[in-house]
Design an enzyme around this catalytic site. Structure first.
Site, short mmCIF file in Angstrom:
data_model
loop_
_atom_site.label_atom_id
_atom_site.label_comp_id
_atom_site.label_asym_id
_atom_site.label_seq_id
_atom_site.Cartn_x
_atom_site.Cartn_y
_atom_site.Cartn_z
N ASP A 13 0.83 -1.20 0.00
CA ASP A 13 0.00 0.00 0.00
C ASP A 13 0.87 1.26 0.00
O ASP A 13 1.97 1.26 0.55
CB ASP A 13 -0.92 -0.02 1.23
CG ASP A 13 -2.07 0.97 1.09
OD1 ASP A 13 -2.41 1.34 -0.04
OD2 ASP A 13 -2.64 1.35 2.14
N ARG A 39 -0.04 7.71 -2.66
CA ARG A 39 0.54 8.81 -1.86
C ARG A 39 1.98 9.09 -2.28
O ARG A 39 2.43 10.23 -2.31
CB ARG A 39 0.45 8.47 -0.37
CG ARG A 39 -0.93 8.75 0.21
CD ARG A 39 -1.14 8.06 1.52
NE ARG A 39 -1.37 6.63 1.33
CZ ARG A 39 -1.26 5.73 2.28
NH1 ARG A 39 -0.89 6.10 3.49
NH2 ARG A 39 -1.52 4.47 2.03
N HIS A 54 1.93 3.57 -9.20
CA HIS A 54 1.79 2.12 -9.39
C HIS A 54 2.98 1.55 -10.18
O HIS A 54 3.45 0.44 -9.90
CB HIS A 54 0.46 1.79 -10.07
CG HIS A 54 -0.75 2.18 -9.25
ND1 HIS A 54 -0.87 1.82 -7.92
CD2 HIS A 54 -1.85 2.91 -9.55
CE1 HIS A 54 -2.01 2.32 -7.46
NE2 HIS A 54 -2.62 2.97 -8.42
N ARG A 62 -12.02 2.17 -7.99
CA ARG A 62 -11.14 3.27 -8.39
C ARG A 62 -11.57 3.82 -9.76
O ARG A 62 -12.24 3.13 -10.53
CB ARG A 62 -9.69 2.76 -8.48
CG ARG A 62 -9.16 2.09 -7.21
CD ARG A 62 -8.53 3.08 -6.30
NE ARG A 62 -8.06 2.49 -5.06
CZ ARG A 62 -6.79 2.33 -4.72
NH1 ARG A 62 -5.83 2.67 -5.57
NH2 ARG A 62 -6.45 1.83 -3.55
N LEU A 85 10.92 -20.50 -4.45
CA LEU A 85 9.94 -19.60 -3.81
C LEU A 85 8.62 -19.73 -4.56
O LEU A 85 8.62 -19.81 -5.79
CB LEU A 85 10.42 -18.14 -3.90
CG LEU A 85 9.47 -17.08 -3.33
CD1 LEU A 85 9.52 -17.09 -1.80
CD2 LEU A 85 9.81 -15.68 -3.84
#
Ligand code: IPE
Ligand code: IPE
Ligand code: MG
Length: 233
Positions: free
Chosen positions: A16, A20, A33, A67, A127
């Site tokens: 997140d 901002r 983004h 959004r 992973l």
């Protein structure tokens, strides 16, 4: 009961703060983004080297459809290019990629790319990277409830919620300063250690991951029991 994750820890990150990060620089949220996507690779590489077996990254919640259309379109474009660009690196690094969440609302071209990326990386053993996209934990639990019957026990239900590997979350990390789960891995977080950092996701790096892991390793996980020292007393 100890963690069920035999192949390393399960770390979940709510990535997140992209918006901002951009706003503070006078940039569009989409630029934030893009910077958020760039922050992913070093964290994936560090995770693989840090005893993490499964890394689940929250990239787009089912509520993020609220959004503005232009921002949603930018996020779709970023997922599309990410899938195209990273697959070779994942194969080389032994990273297995999966997407969790709904696919029926994604553009068909992206759905095909997801399937291709998952197939191309299916053998990766270093992973397991899971990207949560159009994901809602409450929807996942509801879907499991629709498949369950009265004989379904808790472990079987966990597999319906989370898939066959049913990885309980060990550490849930949220960047960007908010202290909430925003519908991420609610079932799997029952005994997760929670770490919240003010760092905005595009600024998050290996050092921050190391700090979060140090905090995690310093925690005393009891799973409802007693810590070993109290048990012995
Ligand atoms: C997280 O960053 C990415 C998505 C939710 C898609 P935000 O876009 O929520 O960034 P802030 O919270 O507005 O800073
Ligand atoms: C949660 O972040 C979803 C992702 C990071 C993908 P949001 O920014 O959408 O969450 P809220 O709205 O602050 O709860
Ligand atoms: Mg946000």
């Amino acid at each position: 009961m100890q963690s069920k994750n035999m192949n390393g820890l399960h770390l979940g990150i709510i990535m997140d703060g992209n918006g901002r990060w951009a706003e503070r620089r006078g940039l569009s949220r989409s630029r934030g983004h893009e910077a958020g996507v760039r922050a992913i690779r070093p964290v994936v590489e560090a995770a693989a080297a840090s005893g993490i077996g499964t890394l689940t990254l929250y990239a787009f919640s089912s509520d993020n459809w609220r959004r503005p259309a232009a921002e949603v379109a930018a996020l779709m474009g970023l997922l599309r290019s990410y899938l195209g660009r990273e697959v070779d690196a994942f194969r080389e690094a032994g990273v297995r990629l999966s997407l969790i969440g709904r696919r029926d609302r994604l553009p068909a071209g992206i759905v095909r790319r997801i399937a291709a990326a998952e197939a191309a990386t299916a053998d990766g053993a270093a992973l397991h990277l899971r990207i949560a996209f159009d994901y809602s934990a409450r929807e996942a639990i509801l879907a499991a409830a629709r498949l369950a019957d009265f004989a379904t026990d808790r472990d079987a239900f966990a597999r319906l919620v989370a898939g066959d590997e049913a990885p309980d979350l060990d550490l849930l990390l949220r960047t960007g300063g908010e202290k909430r789960l925003s519908d991420f891995l609610l079932w799997e977080s029952a005994y997760a250690e929670l770490v919240f950092t003010d760092r905005l996701w595009p600024d998050f790096g290996e050092g921050d991951l190391a700090g979060a892991l140090a905090e995690f390793h310093g925690r005393n996980r009891r799973f409802g029991g007693l810590s070993p020292s109290a048990q012995a007393a």
